[in-house]
Design a protein around this motif. Structure first.
Motif, PDB file in Angstrom:
ATOM      1  N   THR A  39       0.834  -1.205   0.000  1.00  0.00           N
ATOM      2  CA  THR A  39       0.000   0.000   0.000  1.00  0.00           C
ATOM      3  C   THR A  39       0.866   1.252   0.000  1.00  0.00           C
ATOM      4  O   THR A  39       0.619   2.189  -0.765  1.00  0.00           O
ATOM      5  CB  THR A  39      -0.948   0.007   1.217  1.00  0.00           C
ATOM      6  OG1 THR A  39      -1.772  -1.174   1.180  1.00  0.00           O
ATOM      7  CG2 THR A  39      -1.822   1.250   1.236  1.00  0.00           C
ATOM      8  N   LEU A  43       0.890   4.128  -2.928  1.00  0.00           N
ATOM      9  CA  LEU A  43       0.566   5.522  -2.641  1.00  0.00           C
ATOM     10  C   LEU A  43       1.712   6.451  -3.025  1.00  0.00           C
ATOM     11  O   LEU A  43       1.473   7.575  -3.494  1.00  0.00           O
ATOM     12  CB  LEU A  43       0.156   5.682  -1.180  1.00  0.00           C
ATOM     13  CG  LEU A  43      -1.134   4.932  -0.807  1.00  0.00           C
ATOM     14  CD1 LEU A  43      -1.402   5.035   0.685  1.00  0.00           C
ATOM     15  CD2 LEU A  43      -2.324   5.413  -1.629  1.00  0.00           C
ATOM     16  N   ILE A  65     -10.210   0.785  -4.338  1.00  0.00           N
ATOM     17  CA  ILE A  65      -9.174  -0.073  -3.772  1.00  0.00           C
ATOM     18  C   ILE A  65      -9.638  -1.523  -3.851  1.00  0.00           C
ATOM     19  O   ILE A  65     -10.757  -1.845  -3.444  1.00  0.00           O
ATOM     20  CB  ILE A  65      -8.878   0.311  -2.307  1.00  0.00           C
ATOM     21  CG1 ILE A  65      -8.449   1.777  -2.232  1.00  0.00           C
ATOM     22  CG2 ILE A  65      -7.815  -0.618  -1.710  1.00  0.00           C
ATOM     23  CD1 ILE A  65      -8.318   2.324  -0.821  1.00  0.00           C
ATOM     24  N   ASN A  77      -5.736   0.226   5.591  1.00  0.00           N
ATOM     25  CA  ASN A  77      -6.242   1.482   6.149  1.00  0.00           C
ATOM     26  C   ASN A  77      -5.223   2.176   7.048  1.00  0.00           C
ATOM     27  O   ASN A  77      -5.185   3.406   7.102  1.00  0.00           O
ATOM     28  CB  ASN A  77      -7.534   1.253   6.926  1.00  0.00           C
ATOM     29  CG  ASN A  77      -8.754   1.374   6.055  1.00  0.00           C
ATOM     30  OD1 ASN A  77      -8.757   2.083   5.050  1.00  0.00           O
ATOM     31  ND2 ASN A  77      -9.798   0.674   6.435  1.00  0.00           N
ATOM     32  N   TRP A  80      -3.157   4.000   4.541  1.00  0.00           N
ATOM     33  CA  TRP A  80      -4.014   4.986   3.881  1.00  0.00           C
ATOM     34  C   TRP A  80      -4.269   6.188   4.788  1.00  0.00           C
ATOM     35  O   TRP A  80      -4.146   7.340   4.362  1.00  0.00           O
ATOM     36  CB  TRP A  80      -5.340   4.341   3.468  1.00  0.00           C
ATOM     37  CG  TRP A  80      -6.360   5.303   2.939  1.00  0.00           C
ATOM     38  CD1 TRP A  80      -7.300   5.979   3.649  1.00  0.00           C
ATOM     39  CD2 TRP A  80      -6.520   5.721   1.581  1.00  0.00           C
ATOM     40  NE1 TRP A  80      -8.048   6.777   2.826  1.00  0.00           N
ATOM     41  CE2 TRP A  80      -7.579   6.637   1.548  1.00  0.00           C
ATOM     42  CE3 TRP A  80      -5.877   5.396   0.389  1.00  0.00           C
ATOM     43  CZ2 TRP A  80      -8.027   7.240   0.374  1.00  0.00           C
ATOM     44  CZ3 TRP A  80      -6.311   6.000  -0.784  1.00  0.00           C
ATOM     45  CH2 TRP A  80      -7.376   6.913  -0.781  1.00  0.00           C
ATOM     46  N   VAL A  84      -3.561   9.901   3.322  1.00  0.00           N
ATOM     47  CA  VAL A  84      -4.625  10.717   2.745  1.00  0.00           C
ATOM     48  C   VAL A  84      -4.718  12.072   3.456  1.00  0.00           C
ATOM     49  O   VAL A  84      -4.412  12.195   4.637  1.00  0.00           O
ATOM     50  CB  VAL A  84      -5.976   9.964   2.792  1.00  0.00           C
ATOM     51  CG1 VAL A  84      -6.550   9.914   4.212  1.00  0.00           C
ATOM     52  CG2 VAL A  84      -6.976  10.547   1.818  1.00  0.00           C
ATOM     53  N   ARG A  92     -14.680   6.806  -1.690  1.00  0.00           N
ATOM     54  CA  ARG A  92     -13.823   5.630  -1.796  1.00  0.00           C
ATOM     55  C   ARG A  92     -14.653   4.364  -1.736  1.00  0.00           C
ATOM     56  O   ARG A  92     -15.657   4.288  -1.023  1.00  0.00           O
ATOM     57  CB  ARG A  92     -12.818   5.624  -0.631  1.00  0.00           C
ATOM     58  CG  ARG A  92     -11.736   4.568  -0.767  1.00  0.00           C
ATOM     59  CD  ARG A  92     -10.824   4.560   0.434  1.00  0.00           C
ATOM     60  NE  ARG A  92     -11.194   3.451   1.304  1.00  0.00           N
ATOM     61  CZ  ARG A  92     -10.496   3.074   2.367  1.00  0.00           C
ATOM     62  NH1 ARG A  92      -9.398   3.724   2.722  1.00  0.00           N
ATOM     63  NH2 ARG A  92     -10.885   2.052   3.090  1.00  0.00           N
ATOM     64  N   THR A  94     -13.821   0.057  -1.376  1.00  0.00           N
ATOM     65  CA  THR A  94     -12.812  -0.979  -1.170  1.00  0.00           C
ATOM     66  C   THR A  94     -13.512  -2.327  -1.254  1.00  0.00           C
ATOM     67  O   THR A  94     -14.515  -2.548  -0.575  1.00  0.00           O
ATOM     68  CB  THR A  94     -12.143  -0.833   0.215  1.00  0.00           C
ATOM     69  OG1 THR A  94     -11.623   0.477   0.347  1.00  0.00           O
ATOM     70  CG2 THR A  94     -11.035  -1.859   0.390  1.00  0.00           C
ATOM     71  N   ILE A 108      -4.797   0.109  -6.367  1.00  0.00           N
ATOM     72  CA  ILE A 108      -5.516   1.357  -6.099  1.00  0.00           C
ATOM     73  C   ILE A 108      -5.567   2.209  -7.359  1.00  0.00           C
ATOM     74  O   ILE A 108      -4.570   2.359  -8.056  1.00  0.00           O
ATOM     75  CB  ILE A 108      -4.846   2.164  -4.963  1.00  0.00           C
ATOM     76  CG1 ILE A 108      -4.766   1.327  -3.675  1.00  0.00           C
ATOM     77  CG2 ILE A 108      -5.603   3.478  -4.710  1.00  0.00           C
ATOM     78  CD1 ILE A 108      -4.013   1.995  -2.532  1.00  0.00           C
TER      79      ILE A 108
END
Length: 114
Positions: A39, A43, A65, A77, A80, A84, A92, A94, A108
């Motif tokens: 993740t 990102l 996601i 998460n 994230w 974010v 969003r 998921t 993503i």
């Protein structure tokens, strides 16, 4: 005018049109990492694509996601939530999904205003 970023044999990593940038589904460069590391990698790639398009995560509109295993929702998460912009949250979704390769745990895709 449409600007295509990093076109490949099947798709571009991002497309900018009408003031919106949309990324492809981004996966981790190191597919042997755990969910949190994948993740974080994704990102970071998204940050770079957004910067190249002339925008940032503060302008996110949407995020989709996909997780290989929804049991990893908390791990994803955790990364994230640190990444974010909490003052400019996107919409969003998921979901759990079978991804293109078994070692891929997260994918993503985002869109943002430019």
């Amino acid at each position: 005018m449409i600007k295509r970023l990093h076109p490949g044999p099947r798709f571009c990593k991002a497309v900018v049109a009408n003031g919106i940038v949309t990324t492809a589904g981004i996966t981790a460069a190191n597919a042997n990492a755990d969910t949190a590391a994948q993740t974080a990698d994704i990102l970071a790639q998204i940050d770079a694509l957004l910067a190249e398009a002339g925008t940032s995560k503060a302008n996110l509109l949407t995020a989709s996601i996909w997780l290989r295993d929804i049991a990893h929702f908390g791990q994803m998460n955790g990364v994230w939530d640190k990444w974010v912009d909490m003052n400019n949250l996107p919409v969003r979704a998921t979901v759990e999904a079978r991804l293109a390769a078994p070692e891929l745990l997260v994918e993503i895709q985002v869109s943002a205003t430019v």
